[in-house]
Structure formats: structure tokens, C-alpha cells
Design a protein around this motif. Structure first.
Motif, PDB file in Angstrom:
ATOM      1  N   VAL A  78      15.999  -0.712  35.093  1.00  0.00           N
ATOM      2  CA  VAL A  78      16.237   0.726  34.345  1.00  0.00           C
ATOM      3  C   VAL A  78      14.882   0.142  33.019  1.00  0.00           C
ATOM      4  CG1 VAL A  78      18.999   0.654  33.942  1.00  0.00           C
ATOM      5  CG2 VAL A  78      17.640  -0.911  32.354  1.00  0.00           C
ATOM      6  N   ASP A  79      14.319   1.768  32.728  1.00  0.00           N
ATOM      7  CA  ASP A  79      13.296   1.158  31.908  1.00  0.00           C
ATOM      8  C   ASP A  79      13.538   2.891  30.710  1.00  0.00           C
ATOM      9  OD1 ASP A  79      11.403   0.962  30.810  1.00  0.00           O
ATOM     10  OD2 ASP A  79       9.724   2.160  32.319  1.00  0.00           O
ATOM     11  N   PHE A  80      13.252   2.331  29.618  1.00  0.00           N
ATOM     12  CA  PHE A  80      13.607   3.789  28.802  1.00  0.00           C
ATOM     13  C   PHE A  80      12.255   3.696  27.511  1.00  0.00           C
ATOM     14  CE2 PHE A  80      17.606   2.133  30.019  1.00  0.00           C
ATOM     15  CZ  PHE A  80      18.365   3.719  30.389  1.00  0.00           C
ATOM     16  N   ILE A  81      11.711   4.797  27.945  1.00  0.00           N
ATOM     17  CA  ILE A  81      10.541   4.854  26.885  1.00  0.00           C
ATOM     18  C   ILE A  81      10.619   5.993  26.024  1.00  0.00           C
ATOM     19  CG2 ILE A  81       8.095   5.673  27.113  1.00  0.00           C
ATOM     20  CD1 ILE A  81       7.874   3.946  29.896  1.00  0.00           C
ATOM     21  N   LEU A  82      10.256   5.164  24.520  1.00  0.00           N
ATOM     22  CA  LEU A  82      10.711   6.290  23.318  1.00  0.00           C
ATOM     23  C   LEU A  82       8.602   6.979  22.783  1.00  0.00           C
ATOM     24  CD1 LEU A  82      12.398   8.338  21.800  1.00  0.00           C
ATOM     25  CD2 LEU A  82      13.121   6.866  20.407  1.00  0.00           C
ATOM     26  N   ASN A  83       8.561   7.902  23.146  1.00  0.00           N
ATOM     27  CA  ASN A  83       7.270   8.428  22.444  1.00  0.00           C
ATOM     28  C   ASN A  83       6.369   7.139  23.156  1.00  0.00           C
ATOM     29  OD1 ASN A  83       8.095  11.074  21.465  1.00  0.00           O
ATOM     30  ND2 ASN A  83       7.223  10.461  19.003  1.00  0.00           N
ATOM     31  N   GLY A  84       6.028   7.116  23.966  1.00  0.00           N
ATOM     32  CA  GLY A  84       5.348   5.873  25.241  1.00  0.00           C
ATOM     33  C   GLY A  84       5.495   4.226  24.661  1.00  0.00           C
ATOM     34  N   GLN A  85       6.793   3.994  23.482  1.00  0.00           N
ATOM     35  CA  GLN A  85       6.909   3.023  23.717  1.00  0.00           C
ATOM     36  C   GLN A  85       8.401   1.951  23.805  1.00  0.00           C
ATOM     37  OE1 GLN A  85       4.864   0.801  21.430  1.00  0.00           O
ATOM     38  NE2 GLN A  85       6.568  -0.758  21.861  1.00  0.00           N
ATOM     39  N   PRO A  86       8.671   1.475  25.268  1.00  0.00           N
ATOM     40  CA  PRO A  86       9.396   1.176  25.711  1.00  0.00           C
ATOM     41  C   PRO A  86      10.212   0.171  24.924  1.00  0.00           C
ATOM     42  CG  PRO A  86       7.474  -0.392  26.859  1.00  0.00           C
ATOM     43  CD  PRO A  86       6.807   0.422  24.904  1.00  0.00           C
ATOM     44  N   LEU A  87      11.284   0.604  25.048  1.00  0.00           N
ATOM     45  CA  LEU A  87      12.588   0.149  24.102  1.00  0.00           C
ATOM     46  C   LEU A  87      13.447  -1.220  24.607  1.00  0.00           C
ATOM     47  CD1 LEU A  87      14.532   3.496  23.728  1.00  0.00           C
ATOM     48  CD2 LEU A  87      13.059   2.238  22.531  1.00  0.00           C
ATOM     49  N   ALA A  88      13.915  -1.997  24.457  1.00  0.00           N
ATOM     50  CA  ALA A  88      14.415  -3.077  24.257  1.00  0.00           C
ATOM     51  C   ALA A  88      15.626  -3.047  24.271  1.00  0.00           C
ATOM     52  CB  ALA A  88      14.620  -4.231  23.133  1.00  0.00           C
ATOM     53  N   VAL A  89      16.538  -2.952  25.513  1.00  0.00           N
ATOM     54  CA  VAL A  89      17.706  -2.699  25.957  1.00  0.00           C
ATOM     55  C   VAL A  89      18.480  -3.979  26.383  1.00  0.00           C
ATOM     56  CG1 VAL A  89      17.252  -0.120  25.914  1.00  0.00           C
ATOM     57  CG2 VAL A  89      17.127  -1.989  28.507  1.00  0.00           C
ATOM     58  N   PRO A  90      20.457  -3.557  26.238  1.00  0.00           N
ATOM     59  CA  PRO A  90      20.933  -4.830  26.687  1.00  0.00           C
ATOM     60  C   PRO A  90      20.694  -3.936  28.140  1.00  0.00           C
ATOM     61  CG  PRO A  90      22.179  -3.596  25.680  1.00  0.00           C
ATOM     62  CD  PRO A  90      20.298  -2.503  25.411  1.00  0.00           C
ATOM     63  N   GLY A  91      21.075  -5.968  28.633  1.00  0.00           N
ATOM     64  CA  GLY A  91      20.941  -6.314  30.103  1.00  0.00           C
ATOM     65  C   GLY A  91      21.469  -5.356  31.068  1.00  0.00           C
ATOM     66  N   LEU A  92      21.903  -5.536  32.330  1.00  0.00           N
ATOM     67  CA  LEU A  92      21.704  -4.476  33.320  1.00  0.00           C
ATOM     68  C   LEU A  92      24.076  -5.296  33.161  1.00  0.00           C
ATOM     69  CD1 LEU A  92      19.380  -4.591  36.215  1.00  0.00           C
ATOM     70  CD2 LEU A  92      19.063  -2.734  34.765  1.00  0.00           C
ATOM     71  N   ASP A  93      24.099  -6.536  33.680  1.00  0.00           N
ATOM     72  CA  ASP A  93      24.842  -6.963  33.003  1.00  0.00           C
ATOM     73  C   ASP A  93      25.828  -5.792  32.464  1.00  0.00           C
ATOM     74  OD1 ASP A  93      23.936  -7.978  31.624  1.00  0.00           O
ATOM     75  OD2 ASP A  93      25.332  -9.749  30.975  1.00  0.00           O
ATOM     76  N   VAL A  94      25.711  -5.483  31.183  1.00  0.00           N
ATOM     77  CA  VAL A  94      26.146  -4.753  29.924  1.00  0.00           C
ATOM     78  C   VAL A  94      26.313  -2.802  30.290  1.00  0.00           C
ATOM     79  CG1 VAL A  94      26.228  -4.523  27.938  1.00  0.00           C
ATOM     80  CG2 VAL A  94      25.627  -6.554  28.758  1.00  0.00           C
ATOM     81  N   ILE A  95      25.219  -3.165  30.400  1.00  0.00           N
ATOM     82  CA  ILE A  95      24.834  -1.063  30.925  1.00  0.00           C
ATOM     83  C   ILE A  95      26.017  -0.983  32.493  1.00  0.00           C
ATOM     84  CG2 ILE A  95      23.530  -1.314  28.554  1.00  0.00           C
ATOM     85  CD1 ILE A  95      21.189  -0.215  31.198  1.00  0.00           C
ATOM     86  N   SER A  96      25.662  -1.291  33.523  1.00  0.00           N
ATOM     87  CA  SER A  96      26.136  -0.752  34.617  1.00  0.00           C
ATOM     88  C   SER A  96      27.680  -0.721  34.360  1.00  0.00           C
ATOM     89  CB  SER A  96      25.465  -2.281  36.427  1.00  0.00           C
ATOM     90  OG  SER A  96      26.536  -3.382  35.596  1.00  0.00           O
ATOM     91  N   GLY A  97      28.962  -1.343  33.464  1.00  0.00           N
ATOM     92  CA  GLY A  97      29.559  -1.310  33.551  1.00  0.00           C
ATOM     93  C   GLY A  97      29.807   0.267  33.676  1.00  0.00           C
ATOM     94  N   PRO A  98      31.100   0.803  33.851  1.00  0.00           N
ATOM     95  CA  PRO A  98      31.988   2.182  33.490  1.00  0.00           C
ATOM     96  C   PRO A  98      31.985   1.815  31.552  1.00  0.00           C
ATOM     97  CG  PRO A  98      33.750   0.781  34.281  1.00  0.00           C
ATOM     98  CD  PRO A  98      32.418   0.514  34.383  1.00  0.00           C
ATOM     99  N   GLY A  99      31.660   3.360  31.235  1.00  0.00           N
ATOM    100  CA  GLY A  99      31.778   3.639  29.712  1.00  0.00           C
ATOM    101  C   GLY A  99      30.724   4.249  29.400  1.00  0.00           C
TER     102      GLY A  99
END
Length: 452
Positions: A78-99
Motif C-alpha cells: 500500500v502507498d498513501f500520499i496526501l498532498n505529495g507527502q507519504p503517510l506512515a500507516v499501520p502494517g499490512l497484517d493490520v489493515i488487510s483484515g476485514p473491517g
């Protein structure tokens, strides 16, 4: 400025009151002049009575349904960029689950923002020669633009979805965004201000929490001194405690650089985006207390500072970032929890402090701990078997470990994340028979441990 029906009716009542006061002069003046003066008067009173919190942006990710099952799609990157600035996000093991999973919660300036989301999925089934989806990668990109305004919390949801009837396997997965807004503070009736007409209706005032980014704080109201012999007590009607002001500045050399500052202390961690064109320090409003400020920027080593914020004086923190080494030989190596720096601290014979030309590698150690706040350090000091009497070697080894710990604390790390101890000459790294071996034994070993 956005108004609820309650706030609108209160403003309307104040408008009618002002028009009544200026009615005597309205006959002699032009209608446009009277209206302009009334509007200016209204704006001044509203600005004095209504305080609106800064814009907020909450970004979440909705995991695909059925995650964890045999036929689920697997999230690869995953890669999330807000106004050209990358966001530090939780790991794939966290956000890949449902919900719904929170990616970031930010307090920002007013203006237009664009979120670019890039995600990659693959089919989690076993390889099948006759399946069109076996080994297929879905690399999806979507963007959304929204306006951030004071008093509003913008909720941006990143939504991957499955299209079971897609005629082409490349269209089986899709990516979209959903944007909604909500007010960040309820409106409540305010008491009459001194000098206000008792017959006029009260004006609704927003009850707000201290904003993260806001104009300079005005002085708190002066209250009468307590009567002798009585103990002053706080009243809930006094409102929230006035915040302190922290100024943040991030440079690369002498120029500003785009970075993300993470402010941790009272309440939930806060992220502050710093623009590469920000010539002046960015003000952040915080409740009084002690804070840790971590700064991360792409291509640079992360840094951290400990700072105390108070209402009495303005706090200021400036970061001058150093480029991150691109060559692997110049990066720290971690083996079995032991950190090997490319240039470890070196010690002269019988000296507790490391040589000044051997401490630049400690910046790499700070970078490691800033990027993973669960890590702690254990520093173990050592001596050779000749540089001091046997009874003094233990104390010398402890002093060496403490000297390195002091340098790391000076660089911004919290002392609670560092444990220093000495082992004397009991664990030589090389033979003590030759000068080079004794020099290698005069050292401080660095070990990473997971914090609780």
C-alpha cells in the motif's frame, strides 16, 4: 464558515439587534454604508465569541470482506500520499483484515487536499493452470480531492471492492474513496457578556478543545484573588485550560524540507504535515505538558526531541536532518538483536567518553528507535585487561555505557528507552595480547530489546 440551525438563529438575532442600534443613523446614511458597518460590527462580535477548532482529516481503510479465508485476496503493498507527502500507516497484517482500519488522524491548515491511494492485491488461491486469476496482480490507484475547513472533521475512507460479474479479470477488483464531513465541536448557549443588552437573545458559542494549529493564544482572563483563608477551586464553567504554543521547524541544510512530525504526549498522537516551502516555523497548540516530537522525511534519517510545553513561554524545536545512507555498507546491521554500526564508538585507553570522531554512527541508532517506538536499547560497556586495575575496570565499563547513553539522550531519545551496564573485561571480543585486540575490547555493545 459553516453554521448549524442553532448558530444561524443566534446570529440572526444578533443581526437584528445591531440593526436596531444603528437605525437612528440609517436614515441619514446610504443603505450600503449602514449594511457594511453592521456586517463589520457583527463579524467583530462573532470572532470574539465563537472559536472554531482547526480542520481535521481522518483517513481509514476498509479491508476486503472474507480476509483470512482460503479464497480471499491477499494485500501485498500500500502507498498513501496526501498532498505529495507519504503517510506512515499501520502494517499490512493490520489493515488487510476485514473491517475499518484507521490510517491517519491529522490536524491541518484550511485548503484543498488530494489523497492518492495505491494498493496491490493478489489471488490467495493455490496455483491453477486453468484459472485466469492465478498469480494475477491487481495494482490499483485512485485519488480524491476535498476541502478542509475550520470546525469540520473530514472523514476519507479508502474502499477496495470486488466486482464478481466483471467480464475481465483485470476489472475484478476496484478502488474508490468515500468522503464525509462532521462538526468537531457542539454548539451551546453562552452566558451574557458583560455590557450586553439583557433583553437580547444569547449568542451560541462553540465549546472547543485546544487546536493543534492556530493563531497566537490570547492571555487568559484575569480573575479576582481568592479570599484569605479559602482554598481556590476550579469550576467546570471556566472552560478548557489555555494551551501552550510549540514552534516546529525542519531543515535539510539551510532549506525547509517536507516532513511529518508525530507529537506524542497528552492524549492521542498527533501528526503535523510540514511543507517544503514553509519558511517560518509551524505553530502547534498543545495542552501544557511534556511531549516527544518525532520527525520523518523521505531520504533522511529520522530524529526525535523531548520538549516541555507551557502557557508561560513559547517552546521551539528545530530539526536539521541528515541524508540517510544509500549504500548498505553504511547502514546499521541487526543480527540476533545486536546492532553493528558501520562506525561504532571508539575509546582511548582509560577514557570513559568515546572519541569525538567516532560518534556520528549514533544518528543511525536514533533513526532505528524513532521508526519503531516499541524498541529499547541495552548498552553494555567493556574494557581490555590492562588499561586499569582489576578493581576499577567494572566502574570504567559502566561509565563508557553511560557516556554513550548520555549522547543518545542528548540526541533526543527518552532515557526510559535506554539501559546501561558494565561488564569489565569479562567478555573480550579479541585477544588482549596485541594493541589492536585491546582497542577492539574497549567498546560498548548495542542490543535491541522489545519494550512491553
Amino acid at each position: 464558515m459553516l453554521w448549524t440551525p442553532v448558530a444561524y438563529s443566534s446570529v440572526q438575532a444578533l443581526w437584528l439587534c445591531i440593526l436596531a442600534l444603528v437605525g437612528a443613523t440609517a436614515r441619514a446614511a446610504e443603505p450600503s454604508t449602514v449594511e457594511q458597518r453592521a456586517r463589520e460590527d457583527l463579524d467583530r462580535q462573532l470572532q470574539a465569541l465563537v472559536k472554531t477548532p482547526p480542520p481535521e482529516v481522518v483517513i481509514t481503510y476498509e479491508g476486503l470482506p472474507g480476509a483470512g479465508t482460503a479464497r480471499a485476496y491477499k494485500l501485498l503493498e500500500v502507498d498513501f500520499i496526501l498532498n505529495g507527502q507519504p503517510l506512515a500507516v499501520p502494517g499490512l497484517d493490520v489493515i488487510s483484515g476485514p473491517g475499518i482500519h484507521r490510517l491517519a488522524s491529522l490536524k491541518v491548515e484550511e485548503g484543498s487536499y488530494t489523497l492518492v491511494s495505491r494498493v496491490t492485491y493478489t489471488n490467495n488461491d493455490a496455483w491453477n493452470l486453468f484459472s485466469e486469476e492465478s498469480g494475477f496482480l491487481w495494482k490499483m490507484t485512485a485519488s480524491v480531492t476535498f476541502q478542509a475547513q475550520k470546525g469540520l472533521r473530514m472523514r476519507v475512507k479508502v474502499i477496495p471492492g470486488i466486482n464478481p460479474t466483471a467480464p475481465d479479470p483485470r476489472l475484478k477488483l476496484k478502488l474508490s474513496h468515500d468522503v464525509s464531513a462532521e462538526m468537531t465541536a457542539p454548539l451551546a448557549d453562552a452566558t451574557l457578556v458583560e455590557g450586553q443588552d439583557a433583553g437580547a437573545p444569547p449568542i451560541a458559542v462553540a465549546q472547543v478543545t485546544p487546536p493543534v494549529t492556530a493563531p497566537p493564544v490570547t492571555a487568559p482572563p484575569v480573575t479576582a484573588p481568592p479570599v484569605a483563608g479559602t482554598k481556590p477551586r476550579e469550576s467546570p464553567e471556566q472552560g478548557p485550560v489555555a494551551p501552550g504554543r510549540l514552534l516546529l521547524k525542519v531543515l535539510a541544510g539551510k532549506k525547509p524540507v517536507a516532513a511529518t512530525a508525530y507529537v506524542r504526549g497528552k492524549g492521542a498522537p498527533q501528526q503535523v504535515l510540514l511543507d517544503k516551502n514553509a519558511r517560518k516555523p509551524v505553530p502547534v497548540m498543545l495542552p501544557p505538558g511534556e511531549y516527544t516530537v518525532d520527525v520523518l522525511s523521505k531520504g533522511f534519517l529520522a530524529q526525535t526531541r523531548q520538549v516541555k510545553v507551557s502557557r508561560d513561554r513559547e517552546a521551539s524545536v528545530a530539526f536539521v536532518l541528515a541524508p540517510a545512507p544509500a549504500q548498505k555498507a553504511k547502514q546499521p546491521q541487526v543480527k540476533n538483536e545486536r546492532v553493528e554500526l558501520p562506525k561504532p564508538p571508539r575509546f582511548a585507553e582509560k577514557q570513559a567518553a568515546p572519541r569525538k570522531d567516532s560518534t556520528e554512527g549514533l544518528a543511525l541508532l536514533v533513526d532505528l528507535l524513532v521508526r519503531d517506538e516499541t524498541l529499547k536499547l541495552r548498552l553494555e560497556g567493556h574494557t581490555d585487561n590492562r588499561e586499569a586495575p582489576a578493581t576499577a575496570r567494572q566502574a570504567l565499563s559502566e561509565s563508557r555505557a553511560k557516556a554513550v547513553a548520555d549522547l543518545l539522550v542528548k540526541a533526543g531519545l527518552s532515557p526510559t528507552r535506554i539501559d546501561a551496564s558494565g561488564l569489565g573485561d569479562t567478555r573480550p571480543k579479541a585477544p588482549n595480547l596485541i594493541p589492536r585486540g585491546r582497542e577492539l575490547n574497549r567498546r560498548v555493545d548495542i542490543l535491541l530489546v522489545k519494550g512491553k
